[in-house]
Every structure is written in C-alpha cells, then in structure tokens.
Design a protein around this motif. Structure first.
Motif, PDB file in Angstrom:
ATOM      1  N   VAL A  45      97.650   4.166   6.823  1.00 31.81           N
ATOM      2  CA  VAL A  45      96.505   4.235   7.728  1.00 31.81           C
ATOM      3  C   VAL A  45      95.751   5.540   7.557  1.00 31.81           C
ATOM      4  CG1 VAL A  45      97.556   2.719   9.422  1.00 31.81           C
ATOM      5  CG2 VAL A  45      97.807   5.191   9.687  1.00 31.81           C
ATOM      6  N   ALA A  46      94.491   5.506   7.982  1.00 30.11           N
ATOM      7  CA  ALA A  46      93.666   6.708   7.967  1.00 30.11           C
ATOM      8  C   ALA A  46      93.855   7.452   9.275  1.00 30.11           C
ATOM      9  CB  ALA A  46      92.201   6.318   7.796  1.00 30.11           C
ATOM     10  N   SER A  47      93.597   8.748   9.235  1.00 27.80           N
ATOM     11  CA  SER A  47      93.721   9.536  10.452  1.00 27.80           C
ATOM     12  C   SER A  47      92.751  10.705  10.410  1.00 27.80           C
ATOM     13  CB  SER A  47      95.155  10.052  10.596  1.00 27.80           C
ATOM     14  OG  SER A  47      95.313  10.723  11.828  1.00 27.80           O
ATOM     15  N   LEU A  48      92.158  10.995  11.553  1.00 31.15           N
ATOM     16  CA  LEU A  48      91.314  12.180  11.657  1.00 31.15           C
ATOM     17  C   LEU A  48      92.157  13.412  11.964  1.00 31.15           C
ATOM     18  CD1 LEU A  48      88.412  10.636  13.763  1.00 31.15           C
ATOM     19  CD2 LEU A  48      88.281  11.352  11.381  1.00 31.15           C
ATOM     20  N   ASP A  73      95.667   0.983   1.020  1.00 35.67           N
ATOM     21  CA  ASP A  73      94.265   1.029   1.444  1.00 35.67           C
ATOM     22  C   ASP A  73      93.651   2.276   0.819  1.00 35.67           C
ATOM     23  OD1 ASP A  73      91.857   1.639   2.939  1.00 35.67           O
ATOM     24  OD2 ASP A  73      92.486   0.078   4.339  1.00 35.67           O
ATOM     25  N   ASN A 119      91.468   4.489   3.118  1.00 31.93           N
ATOM     26  CA  ASN A 119      92.311   5.285   4.008  1.00 31.93           C
ATOM     27  C   ASN A 119      92.875   6.483   3.252  1.00 31.93           C
ATOM     28  OD1 ASN A 119      91.823   3.437   5.992  1.00 31.93           O
ATOM     29  ND2 ASN A 119      93.865   2.523   5.961  1.00 31.93           N
ATOM     30  N   LEU A 129      81.938  12.569   9.802  1.00 35.97           N
ATOM     31  CA  LEU A 129      81.733  13.099  11.150  1.00 35.97           C
ATOM     32  C   LEU A 129      81.784  14.624  11.087  1.00 35.97           C
ATOM     33  CD1 LEU A 129      84.202  10.791  13.142  1.00 35.97           C
ATOM     34  CD2 LEU A 129      81.748  10.471  12.822  1.00 35.97           C
ATOM     35  N   LEU A 156      84.766  15.502   8.661  1.00 36.20           N
ATOM     36  CA  LEU A 156      85.931  14.631   8.587  1.00 36.20           C
ATOM     37  C   LEU A 156      85.473  13.226   8.224  1.00 36.20           C
ATOM     38  CD1 LEU A 156      87.976  15.734  11.750  1.00 36.20           C
ATOM     39  CD2 LEU A 156      88.479  16.264   9.368  1.00 36.20           C
ATOM     40  N   LEU A 208      85.686   9.292   8.459  1.00 35.59           N
ATOM     41  CA  LEU A 208      86.130   8.235   9.360  1.00 35.59           C
ATOM     42  C   LEU A 208      86.122   6.900   8.626  1.00 35.59           C
ATOM     43  CD1 LEU A 208      86.768   7.203  12.303  1.00 35.59           C
ATOM     44  CD2 LEU A 208      84.303   6.842  12.536  1.00 35.59           C
ATOM     45  N   ASP A 209      87.224   6.201   8.685  1.00 37.69           N
ATOM     46  CA  ASP A 209      87.322   4.876   8.085  1.00 37.69           C
ATOM     47  C   ASP A 209      86.853   3.846   9.113  1.00 37.69           C
ATOM     48  OD1 ASP A 209      89.787   2.450   7.826  1.00 37.69           O
ATOM     49  OD2 ASP A 209      88.438   2.839   6.152  1.00 37.69           O
ATOM     50  N   ASP A 210      85.609   3.398   8.997  1.00 40.36           N
ATOM     51  CA  ASP A 210      85.086   2.511  10.039  1.00 40.36           C
ATOM     52  C   ASP A 210      84.791   1.090   9.567  1.00 40.36           C
ATOM     53  OD1 ASP A 210      82.777   2.822   8.557  1.00 40.36           O
ATOM     54  OD2 ASP A 210      81.657   3.880  10.115  1.00 40.36           O
ATOM     55  N   HIS A 211      84.825   0.855   8.264  1.00 38.42           N
ATOM     56  CA  HIS A 211      84.577  -0.487   7.706  1.00 38.42           C
ATOM     57  C   HIS A 211      83.151  -0.963   7.947  1.00 38.42           C
ATOM     58  CE1 HIS A 211      89.132  -1.695   7.865  1.00 38.42           C
ATOM     59  NE2 HIS A 211      88.932  -0.512   7.326  1.00 38.42           N
ATOM     60  N   PHE A 212      82.238  -0.024   8.150  1.00 34.61           N
ATOM     61  CA  PHE A 212      80.847  -0.414   8.406  1.00 34.61           C
ATOM     62  C   PHE A 212      79.914  -0.034   7.251  1.00 34.61           C
ATOM     63  CE2 PHE A 212      82.034  -1.995  12.203  1.00 34.61           C
ATOM     64  CZ  PHE A 212      81.869  -1.264  13.377  1.00 34.61           C
ATOM     65  N   GLU A 217      87.164  -4.974   2.881  1.00 33.13           N
ATOM     66  CA  GLU A 217      87.112  -5.053   4.339  1.00 33.13           C
ATOM     67  C   GLU A 217      85.737  -4.615   4.825  1.00 33.13           C
ATOM     68  OE1 GLU A 217      90.568  -2.388   5.180  1.00 33.13           O
ATOM     69  OE2 GLU A 217      91.222  -4.071   6.417  1.00 33.13           O
TER      70      GLU A 217
END
Lengths: 307, 94, 297
Positions: free
Chosen positions: C144-147, C175, C178, C213, C225, C227-231, C258
C-alpha cells in the motif's frame, strides 16, 4: 385414500389444487433443465444483437432509426424519416444499417412503423436470430420440439387423470362429469399459453444480467453526448429500449415512437417475450436515482491504495 | 497509564485515532509525549510517534477523511443492512 | 531452446461508470478486476450477473477492507462475507492489501500502512492462516501507499513484504504506483525495491496515477508528497517499473489499470493499456536477450 374414489367436488378440488400445480411445476422444472446451459460469449459491442435478443425485429428497427437519426444520417420531420443524401448508405459499415438506408431512400418519407412492417430487414434480423439460437438464447427448432414433448407429456398426465376418473365415475353409474371434462380442457390448454416463448431460460437470464452489467450506463443516460461520437446511445437503446432514452439526448423520441394506446384486455395472454422497452425484469437497480453512481454494476473503486 | 510492554495493537489503535479523530490529532500535536503516555505506548513506540511528520500526518488524515466519505457515498452500509444482519454484525463484534 | 515468458495479460478495474465501455472493447481487455466490497450488500441479481461477465472476460477479485496486516485478528464478519463472495464469484484469483483498516472500535474506512515490525509480520501470517481456512485460498498481497512513514517500523518496506510473502507462501500483487509514491515520499529507490522483493511471487501488477500534495516539512520547508488517488494517468516512471518487473519475473503477469474517477475518454484508458503492453514487451525482450540460449538435447 385413493383420490379416484373422491366424489365429484372433492375430486375437482384435488385435480385443481394437486394435479394441475404438480404437472405445471414439473413441466417448468423440466424445461429449465433442458434450457439451462453455459452462458455463452456474446458480442457485447453489437447493440443490434442485444436489441434482437430483447425484443426481436421491432427493437432492431427502433434502434436503427434512433442510431441513424442521432448520427445525422437520417433526417426527421414531423415523425417521418428521410435519408440525409443519396450517398449516405456508403458511409456506414454495418450491413444492417446500410440495408436500412438503402430501403429508406426507396420509400421515403416513411414512418418508423412503416419500416417495421417492411420486410427489408428480415434477412439481417434472421442473421441475428441464427446467432442467438446457436448460443442457446433463442428457442431453436430442436428446442421447440423438446418443449412440445414436455407440453404433450403434461397434457397426457392431465388428460389421463381426468379420463381415468371419468371412466371410473361412468362405470359406477355417475354421470356428473361435465365440470370434470371442462376442467380437463382448460387444464390442458393452460400450459400452451406459456409453452413456447421465443427466449430460452438462458436467454432471459442473459437479458437480466445485461440490465445489471449495463446499469451504470442507464444511470447516467442523461449525460450521453448525442451525435454518435460514442456507441453509448446505441448500446443504451440496444440493452434497455427507447424508454431508457432521455428526451434531452434524443428529442425526436415522442414524435417518432409515440406511446402505444393501452392494450385491450385479453391481449395480455401471449407467448411472446418481446417486452423490450424497459428493464422491468432487472433494471430496477437503477430506479433509486441518486445511488446509482456505483451501485449499478458495482464499482466504487478503492480510491487509492493507502493514505 | 502504565503501558503493557510493547503492545503492538496499542500503537495501531493510537495511529488509527490520529487518522480519524481531529481532536485527538490536535491534542497529540500540541503535546506529543503526553498523548503517547496517555495512550499507554511503550518507550520505543513513544519515541517513534514523537518524531512523526506533522505535515504528513495532517495530509494523511485529510486523505482518510476524503476517502472515507467517498467510500461511504458509494457503499452506504449500515443503513442498507436488514435488521437481522445488523444483529448478526453486532453479535460478531460482541 | 530459449525460455520465453508468455501469457501476460492487461486489463482494467470494473467500474460502473466505464462498464459499458469495457464491455464494448473486450477485444482489447484481457481481464477485469472486481472490488469485492462492492458486492457485499448488492442484490443477488447483481452478483449473479457476474457469471455472464465471467463468460465474456476473465475475472479477478480485489478486496479492500479485510485489514490483513495488523497485530490484531481480522474481522470475522468481514472475512465471512469476503469468503462467501469469493466462493460465489469464483474468480481466477483474488487479492487483498497489506494494510490495517480498523483498530479496536475505530474503523479507518480506508487502508493504512501498519508499523513494519515483527508483531505485524506475525499478525499478518496468523491472519493469512485464518483466511486460508475460511476462504480456501490465499490472496495475492498488495503493497500500500502511505503519506506517513509508519512509526514503530523496524523493517524497511521491501524486507517486510518479502518476509510476509516468503513465510506465508502467498503471491504478491505489486502496485507500482504505490511503490513509486512511497519511494518519492520516503526517499528510497523504487528500482532497488523491485530487485529486493521476491518478484517470482508476483502474479498481479497494479498501475495507477496520483497527484502531488504540498505540505510543511518538520523543518518548516515546503515538501511534496505523492498521493495515490487513482484519478490520474499513469506516470512514465511507473511504466518503467513495469518494464523492470517484466524483465525480472519469469512467470506470466496480470496487469490491471486502476482508475476510480475523473474518467477521460475511454480511448485514453485503452491507450494506457497499450503503453502497459509495450512496457511488458520491452521487459520481456530484455529478459530474452539476457537469458542464455539453451540448446535442445
């Protein structure tokens, strides 16, 4: 306790409450067993195939009209159709659409209803029907034969039970068999009403599943861009029928396809499945309005895997 | 509160609170050591959380809030669970 | 004879907003990934419709709410629901995240990176044993990704992930966005990570996009930083990582793009699938060139 020893009213009760439901249920079960099968691969990019599956030639003609009007290849005025120009048939790749444009050029101006009654699309629709029969979604001749056998078996049992009782009753000197004869005739006729729908059990299942899988498209139907830039409008109508088409996306709907007059009583009893126009058997996932952003077809996403 | 030696679940719970509870986060950022002690973290855990990047923590918390709201909007849960499933869920948690 | 990697597949996440487009372009989509939690409260007909979808395209399932990577046990209720869905949908495979999503009564509502410690390794392994007993199979495990770099971590991410994968014998879902995000956020080399994790265990790869961000760092200076937002579209650096994974992995890979929102015209998503295929092909070509030629007999 031997039911054949029952008196007249009691035996009639037994016949209607036990024999008829058991036979109908047995016939239904047998048909499901015969008509079930593996869900086939389908060309889901072909809205005409889906339209034909759902409602036959009528739905295909409606879709052809909607798609070609939307793309500006057919012009419409006061509910009548005409091709945009003489060369327009060369600009489409679909043989079905090409046939429609060529025929319309010959008979224009024409209403959609006139096109429906014209046999020009029969050959193309037969191609779609053949493909769907091969996939087990429409009843084939062989399947209709099996259905007939099941029906005859039902009649044999229903008629046989009634006949046996009649013979026993007459043999015992009882002649109040009028109601039993009438019951037997009605009971034998009842299964015929739904004995031979055009769709197989598998076909109805696939239609229901299509309503779910394309539910997201229906939910955002009013965001579809008119003009044929994407195939979404055609897919929407192919899967759900013109009832799913918002007026703002296709303003000609009311003039081209006026709502039918209410059917007289008695027209309800039919063996056809050509309802077509609404997702009445499965589209209600989209009827709740605001929640349909993800609930139709599933798909909220994980929104990013982590913080 | 005297901590159990090295309870990893306690650290996870502390982090979870920082992510979802803005008051707890503000309290932590105003006095990290005290917040860690109040949560019963051991020495090593305390040192680790005291050194947390405040800016990253705020961003992470905001991201969690946004994603939680997004997920809730897309998949409303408890309101749609029938009563017997809510009872089942309560029994599982009990 | 040369050894070749074949059977790589590229697909998309199933989202209702793009479902119709996916169904229209199945000739360019090898596999579709479903989110398990989307179906927990769904009407039976919606779950049933997945059989028809499965007849058109292979399906894999992705869970997002189990909270495997925790010192605490997973929720039995959630596990039960997940098991019922996985066994109902019968996908080719399924996956879940190495994250925690709840702690006691607190529900995070999303995925959080846990402290990378012996306790969370042990907790994850215990959870995986429980999962295998209930579901009947293990998920592929996703990084997983993390800030925020989880405090109380004794392991770096690659070592922690490797320990869990090796001891559990589970497959990995790598991923790459991530990984890229964490590498940007915490200052390690993503390529080094790919070299250190057991790539031969990777069965699925995720591609996604994100955004930057701004935040104030500890020293008061502004920091960026990821951010993994999938957008957003997949960045080039992530395709480069995919090429690297394809170079290192002897086994077939299933690559899933994704996208959860801000959907572009579908043609752009198809183009991303093409870029993924090209990255895979480049990696595989490099692998073939690097491997010694084996002669028959």
């Amino acid at each position: 306790m031997n039911p054949f020893d029952f008196t007249g009213p009691a035996f009639l009760g037994f016949y209607w409450v036990c024999v008829l439901p058991a036979v109908l249920f047995g016939a239904w079960l047998l048909r499901r067993l015969v008509e079930q099968g593996e869900i086939p691969e389908l060309d889901l990019s072909n809205p005409y195939l889906l339209a034909y599956l759902r409602g036959g030639k009528e739905q295909v003609v409606q879709l052809v009209v909607v798609s070609l009007v939307d793309r500006g290849l057919i012009l419409t005025e006061r509910g009548m159709l005409a091709v945009r120009d003489d060369q327009v048939a060369h600009s489409v790749r679909s043989p079905l659409e090409r046939s429609a444009l060529i025929r319309l050029r010959q008979v224009q101006p024409a209403s959609p209803d006139k096109l429906l009654r014209d046999p020009f699309l029969d050959a193309s629709c037969e191609g779609l029907a053949r493909e769907l029969r091969e996939r087990g979604l429409l009843a084939s001749e062989r399947l209709r034969g099996h259905r007939l056998l099941i029906y005859l078996l039902s009649v044999l049992i229903l008629g046989g039970v009634a006949l046996a009782k009649i013979v026993i009753a007459v043999g015992r000197g009882r002649h109040n068999i009028g109601f039993l004869i009438l019951s037997a005739v009605i009971a034998c006729a009842l299964p015929r009403l739904w004995a031979n729908p055009r769709l197989t059990v598998l076909g109805r299942r696939v239609i229901s599943d299509m309503y779910e899988l394309f539910g997201g498209l229906r939910a955002r139907a009013d965001t579809i861009a008119p003009g044929g830039g994407t195939a979404e409008l055609a897919l929407l109508v192919g899967v759900f029928g013109i009832a799913a088409l918002p007026n703002q996306v296709f303003p000609h709907k009311a003039l081209l396809f006026p709502a039918p007059a209410p059917e007289p009583l008695g027209a309800v009893w039919g063996s056809s499945d050509s309802n077509g126009s609404t997702c009445s058997s499965g589209g209600s996932s989209c009827s709740s309005g605001s929640s349909c952003g993800s609930s139709c077809g599933g798909g909220g996403g994980c929104g990013g895997c982590g913080s | 509160m005297r901590a159990e030696p090295s309870d990893p679940a306690r650290l996870e719970a502390f982090l979870a609170r920082l992510y979802v509870d803005s008051d707890a986060r503000a309290e932590f950022l105003s006095d990290r050591g005290r917040a860690a002690d109040a949560a019963g973290l051991d020495e090593a855990q305390r040192s680790a959380v005291v050194a947390l990047d405040a800016g990253a923590l705020e961003l992470a918390a905001r991201s969690f809030t946004h994603k939680r709201q997004h997920a809730r909007a897309l998949r409303p849960q408890s309101k749609r669970l029938p009563w017997f499933r809510r009872v089942l869920a309560w029994l599982y948690r009990a | 004879m040369r050894q070749l990697s074949t059977g790589d597949r590229v697909g998309l996440s199933w989202r209702s907003e793009i479902a119709a487009s996916i169904l229209q372009h199945l000739d360019r989509i090898d596999v579709v990934e479903l989110i398990a939690e989307d179906y927990f409260d769904a009407p039976a007909r919606r779950v049933r419709a997945l059989s028809t979808l499965a007849a058109q395209v292979p399906l894999v399932v992705h869970g997002i709410g189990l909270g495997l990577a925790s010192a605490s046990p997973v929720s039995e209720l959630h596990l039960d629901r997940l098991a019922r869905f996985v066994n109902r949908a019968r996908p080719e495979s399924w996956s879940e995240h190495l994250a925690f999503v709840r702690a006691g009564p607190i529900e995070l509502g999303h995925l959080a990176a846990p402290p990378r410690s012996e306790a969370t390794i042990a907790g994850t392994l215990a959870n995986l044993r429980r999962v295998r007993a209930v579901v009947g199979s293990l998920p592929a495990l996703e990084n997983v990704a993390s800030l925020l770099d989880p405090p109380g971590s004794d392991y770096d991410e690659a070592s922690w992930l490797s320990a869990i994968a090796t001891d559990s014998d589970a497959h990995l879902l790598l991923d790459l966005h991530n990984l890229y995000s964490n590498a940007q956020n915490f200052g390690f080399e993503a390529a080094d990570y790919v070299q250190r994790v057991p790539v031969e265990r990777v069965s699925v790869v995720h591609l996604a996009g994100g955004t930057w961000l701004e935040t104030d760092g500890s020293s008061g200076q502004s920091r960026r930083l990821r951010l993994d937002d999938h957008f957003h579209a997949v960045p080039n650096a992530v395709y480069a990582l995919l090429e690297e994974v394809a170079f290192r992995a002897p086994q077939a890979l299933t690559v899933i793009l994704e996208r959860d929102g801000k959907y572009p015209p579908f043609g752009e998503l198809l183009q991303e699938l093409t870029l993924a295929r090209e990255a895979l092909a480049r990696g595989r070509a490099r692998r073939r060139e690097a491997e010694p030629v084996r002669h028959a007999g």
